[in-house]
Design a protein around this motif. Sequence first.
Motif, PDB file in Angstrom:
ATOM      1  N   GLY A 135       0.826  -1.206   0.000  1.00 36.82           N
ATOM      2  CA  GLY A 135       0.000   0.000   0.000  1.00 36.82           C
ATOM      3  C   GLY A 135       0.854   1.247   0.000  1.00 36.82           C
ATOM      4  O   GLY A 135       1.174   1.781   1.065  1.00 36.82           O
ATOM      5  N   THR A 164      -6.873   6.283   1.785  1.00 35.74           N
ATOM      6  CA  THR A 164      -7.132   5.435   0.615  1.00 35.74           C
ATOM      7  C   THR A 164      -5.825   5.080  -0.089  1.00 35.74           C
ATOM      8  O   THR A 164      -4.987   5.949  -0.318  1.00 35.74           O
ATOM      9  CB  THR A 164      -8.035   6.184  -0.397  1.00 35.74           C
ATOM     10  OG1 THR A 164      -9.236   6.564   0.274  1.00 35.74           O
ATOM     11  CG2 THR A 164      -8.380   5.310  -1.584  1.00 35.74           C
ATOM     12  N   THR A 168      -3.454  -1.415  -5.661  1.00 37.47           N
ATOM     13  CA  THR A 168      -2.937  -2.486  -4.827  1.00 37.47           C
ATOM     14  C   THR A 168      -3.252  -3.843  -5.467  1.00 37.47           C
ATOM     15  O   THR A 168      -4.374  -4.328  -5.397  1.00 37.47           O
ATOM     16  CB  THR A 168      -3.551  -2.396  -3.420  1.00 37.47           C
ATOM     17  OG1 THR A 168      -3.391  -1.056  -2.958  1.00 37.47           O
ATOM     18  CG2 THR A 168      -2.843  -3.347  -2.485  1.00 37.47           C
ATOM     19  N   ALA A 171      -5.129  -7.209  -3.598  1.00 37.04           N
ATOM     20  CA  ALA A 171      -5.646  -6.931  -2.245  1.00 37.04           C
ATOM     21  C   ALA A 171      -6.944  -7.687  -1.970  1.00 37.04           C
ATOM     22  O   ALA A 171      -7.294  -7.939  -0.818  1.00 37.04           O
ATOM     23  CB  ALA A 171      -5.863  -5.427  -2.062  1.00 37.04           C
ATOM     24  N   HIS A 172      -7.673  -8.052  -3.035  1.00 36.18           N
ATOM     25  CA  HIS A 172      -8.948  -8.771  -2.847  1.00 36.18           C
ATOM     26  C   HIS A 172      -8.727 -10.225  -2.451  1.00 36.18           C
ATOM     27  O   HIS A 172      -9.653 -10.914  -2.066  1.00 36.18           O
ATOM     28  CB  HIS A 172      -9.816  -8.658  -4.097  1.00 36.18           C
ATOM     29  CG  HIS A 172      -9.151  -9.066  -5.377  1.00 36.18           C
ATOM     30  ND1 HIS A 172      -7.909  -8.606  -5.763  1.00 36.18           N
ATOM     31  CD2 HIS A 172      -9.572  -9.885  -6.386  1.00 36.18           C
ATOM     32  CE1 HIS A 172      -7.602  -9.121  -6.948  1.00 36.18           C
ATOM     33  NE2 HIS A 172      -8.585  -9.897  -7.336  1.00 36.18           N
ATOM     34  N   LEU A 202      -6.044  -7.112   6.033  1.00 39.85           N
ATOM     35  CA  LEU A 202      -7.035  -6.612   5.082  1.00 39.85           C
ATOM     36  C   LEU A 202      -8.447  -7.072   5.422  1.00 39.85           C
ATOM     37  O   LEU A 202      -9.410  -6.685   4.770  1.00 39.85           O
ATOM     38  CB  LEU A 202      -6.653  -7.009   3.653  1.00 39.85           C
ATOM     39  CG  LEU A 202      -5.432  -6.226   3.134  1.00 39.85           C
ATOM     40  CD1 LEU A 202      -4.871  -6.862   1.866  1.00 39.85           C
ATOM     41  CD2 LEU A 202      -5.787  -4.755   2.869  1.00 39.85           C
ATOM     42  N   VAL A 207     -11.959  -1.812   6.732  1.00 43.52           N
ATOM     43  CA  VAL A 207     -11.231  -1.890   5.465  1.00 43.52           C
ATOM     44  C   VAL A 207     -12.204  -2.275   4.355  1.00 43.52           C
ATOM     45  O   VAL A 207     -12.926  -3.261   4.477  1.00 43.52           O
ATOM     46  CB  VAL A 207     -10.111  -2.954   5.524  1.00 43.52           C
ATOM     47  CG1 VAL A 207      -9.442  -3.114   4.149  1.00 43.52           C
ATOM     48  CG2 VAL A 207      -9.080  -2.600   6.576  1.00 43.52           C
ATOM     49  N   THR A 208     -12.221  -1.467   3.295  1.00 41.03           N
ATOM     50  CA  THR A 208     -13.035  -1.810   2.125  1.00 41.03           C
ATOM     51  C   THR A 208     -12.122  -1.970   0.923  1.00 41.03           C
ATOM     52  O   THR A 208     -11.301  -1.092   0.662  1.00 41.03           O
ATOM     53  CB  THR A 208     -14.050  -0.690   1.815  1.00 41.03           C
ATOM     54  OG1 THR A 208     -14.764  -0.387   3.024  1.00 41.03           O
ATOM     55  CG2 THR A 208     -15.028  -1.113   0.733  1.00 41.03           C
ATOM     56  N   VAL A 209     -12.246  -3.078   0.230  1.00 41.09           N
ATOM     57  CA  VAL A 209     -11.437  -3.326  -0.968  1.00 41.09           C
ATOM     58  C   VAL A 209     -12.352  -3.293  -2.180  1.00 41.09           C
ATOM     59  O   VAL A 209     -13.310  -4.060  -2.260  1.00 41.09           O
ATOM     60  CB  VAL A 209     -10.730  -4.702  -0.874  1.00 41.09           C
ATOM     61  CG1 VAL A 209      -9.943  -4.986  -2.154  1.00 41.09           C
ATOM     62  CG2 VAL A 209      -9.807  -4.758   0.340  1.00 41.09           C
ATOM     63  N   ASN A 222      -6.668  -2.854  -6.983  1.00 40.00           N
ATOM     64  CA  ASN A 222      -7.756  -2.493  -6.069  1.00 40.00           C
ATOM     65  C   ASN A 222      -7.525  -1.119  -5.477  1.00 40.00           C
ATOM     66  O   ASN A 222      -6.394  -0.632  -5.400  1.00 40.00           O
ATOM     67  CB  ASN A 222      -7.821  -3.486  -4.899  1.00 40.00           C
ATOM     68  CG  ASN A 222      -8.137  -4.885  -5.374  1.00 40.00           C
ATOM     69  OD1 ASN A 222      -9.280  -5.226  -5.632  1.00 40.00           O
ATOM     70  ND2 ASN A 222      -7.091  -5.689  -5.538  1.00 40.00           N
ATOM     71  N   GLU A 223      -8.635  -0.582  -5.028  1.00 46.62           N
ATOM     72  CA  GLU A 223      -8.605   0.580  -4.157  1.00 46.62           C
ATOM     73  C   GLU A 223      -8.882   0.045  -2.750  1.00 46.62           C
ATOM     74  O   GLU A 223      -9.806  -0.746  -2.559  1.00 46.62           O
ATOM     75  CB  GLU A 223      -9.695   1.563  -4.570  1.00 46.62           C
ATOM     76  CG  GLU A 223      -9.808   2.770  -3.675  1.00 46.62           C
ATOM     77  CD  GLU A 223     -11.022   3.631  -4.045  1.00 46.62           C
ATOM     78  OE1 GLU A 223     -10.820   4.799  -4.383  1.00 46.62           O
ATOM     79  OE2 GLU A 223     -12.164   3.109  -4.000  1.00 46.62           O
ATOM     80  N   VAL A 224      -8.054   0.434  -1.810  1.00 47.30           N
ATOM     81  CA  VAL A 224      -8.249  -0.034  -0.437  1.00 47.30           C
ATOM     82  C   VAL A 224      -8.537   1.197   0.432  1.00 47.30           C
ATOM     83  O   VAL A 224      -7.697   2.094   0.537  1.00 47.30           O
ATOM     84  CB  VAL A 224      -6.997  -0.768   0.089  1.00 47.30           C
ATOM     85  CG1 VAL A 224      -7.228  -1.267   1.509  1.00 47.30           C
ATOM     86  CG2 VAL A 224      -6.629  -1.933  -0.826  1.00 47.30           C
TER      87      VAL A 224
END
Lengths: 388, 339
Positions: A135, A164, A168, A171-172, A202, A207-209, A222-224
Amino acid sequence: MVTHSEMTPPPVGLPPGAAALRVEVRSFLAEEQAHGHWRPRVDSWLSGWDERFSKELGRRGWLGMTIPTEYGGHGRGALDRYVVTEELLAAGAPVAAHWIADRQIAPSLLRFGTQEQRERYLPGIASGEIYFGIGMSEPDSGSDLASVRSRAVRVDGGWELTGTKVWTSGAHHAHAFFALVRTAPAEDGNRHSGLSQLIVDLHSPGVTVRPIPLLTGAHHFNEVVFDRVFVPDSMVLGELGQGWHQVTSELAFERSGPERYLSTFPLFAAVVGALAEGDPDRGRRRDLGRLVAHYRTLRRMSVAVAGALDAGAAPETAAAVVKDLGTRFESEVIDVARWLVPVVPDPAAEGGLSRMMADAVRHSPGFTLRGGTNEILRGIVARGLGLR
Amino acid sequence: MNELLEMAESVFGDAWDSAAAGLDAELWRTCEETGLARLTLPESAGGSEGSFADATAVLRSAGRFAARVPLVETDLMAGWLAHAAGLELPGGPLSAVGPAAAAGVSVVDGRASGTLRRVPWGRAVSAVVAPVDGQVVLVTSGAAGIRVVEGMNLAEEPRDDLELQDVPVRTAPLPAGALEQLRLRAALGRSLLLAGAGRCALEMAARYATERVQFGRPIAKLQAVQQMLALAAAEVAAAEASASAAALEADRDGIAGASVAIAAAKARAGEAAGEIARITHQVHGALGFTREHDLRVATTRLWAWRDEDDAEAVWNEQLGDLALAAGAAGIWPLLVGRD
């Protein structure tokens, strides 16, 4: 100006045993392909997520090779690891799941991590069961990494993280990532101060992926988003406020590996195969041979930096040179391949040259962006030349 | 190794003279006294028994300081070939040519006639060694019947035709594989010299950029200039890395065993040469385009040497043929070699 050896570390021979190791890896890869477990693909270290394969590598002792045995690793040298990674990439094997954890998370944990952090993550990295992301970049912080705005504020027993991260990879699927965040305001005139690295689970609450599909539509990036995510004190990596120094010390590992010139190698091998079936003219044989000369040279440069890193040097300029030359070359291979064996790229093809070409072309913009844009890297080289 | 590099840099650095041309006789004497002149030859041939890694340090340095001495010709080529054939080596600087340049020569009853073409440093050496019809022929300078027609390469280094008329020569049977080895040795040496000349041009351009002021600041502060020089630096690094790695493989696998690495080195260093010369001239502006400026010492060597001992076109074609023979399954092993 940097000396010769800083820009071009001396060539290194591989350790005894490397040749035998290489034979073992090749035979394993041939077996995997014979069983149809996967098809060679370009850019497999970004797009080839295959947890079964990663676990199989772990079982054979080919992940976490440089991790000491007390943490579940194999206590081998960086050049042994180099042999395995280059063989995997050349074969176009699906290495994405473990790639970041094995390449840079493990060395960072060994260098900066606490005993608890090492015990928690290193055995799983070596067995191919724990996956990591990185990140660093943010929506407003790309090449200018020191401008990151993700902030962690002190709370009882740890830190509360808000911000944010973008681009990444994986990340999912990954278990955790290293986030570069601001833990204190920058001191006067030093934007690099006040940054720290946190190890973020994560799956933590808050935390939202979200996917950022590639232009192909594929989901790798991804956006984390962190919304007041609690990170315990025990998950601070290294020293508070030393994040910038720690991150930049990882970069030489990240920038000079075989993945910086081999992303399109499976396409090249397919082109060699196609040409070998015909009777190419002298001009085409020269064009083909030119790529051989470049590949051999880039490999030597990359191995030499690995050798220098292994000997404890920090060849920042040399690593930047490898990435600049190597990643431009990855795209050049596409251009020459198009010239040598004209084929209409077909993203829907099951495999073969037309599919590899489709993937290579559409992945090519990333080659000279990831790991620091080539323009930024040339700035590092320019500094080495005494220009800035 | 580091001591050797330091000595070479000191010896060649002291001899830098951009106004001079032709053999630097004083530098040659120093090379003989310090053991650099016959670095890799065995002691029985008056050599220092150095490795190709040693030659890497010496030849990159010689290229960097544009040393006007036939080190590659004496040590890697003529000295090696004559010694391998069992011919006693004369003292002094030596030269050698390959079979193509010696194609016009014939030897009858120990006397040679015909022309040796473009002999490096031909006018200044004590003997020239060449393969002729399955024999190694050693022509001693000053023998009756030799006429030297002076010529030069782009860097104004001597490349002379030697017209031989019934010249008494010494001969010995050509050892097996010697032709290919001679060609590879020349290419290895030339690649190392190219890498050195590239380094020289880059250093000059980087220094000039920090000195030349335009728009109120050194042009080194312009990002456009920084990016150009970083590209040149990458080409220099590629030339250095490919040539040094070829020497490493030659030490490990022998010259013939390192043939792919040497081909790649000459091709890659030769390709880098043009790009390095282009960028370093662009950074120097019109000044570097003048006789007065030293940049030409490096760039004319880059242009000359990339085409000598076979140009990229030749080496790349050879590599292309190897790649086709290897096929899809063998191409990666070809790149890795015996690592």
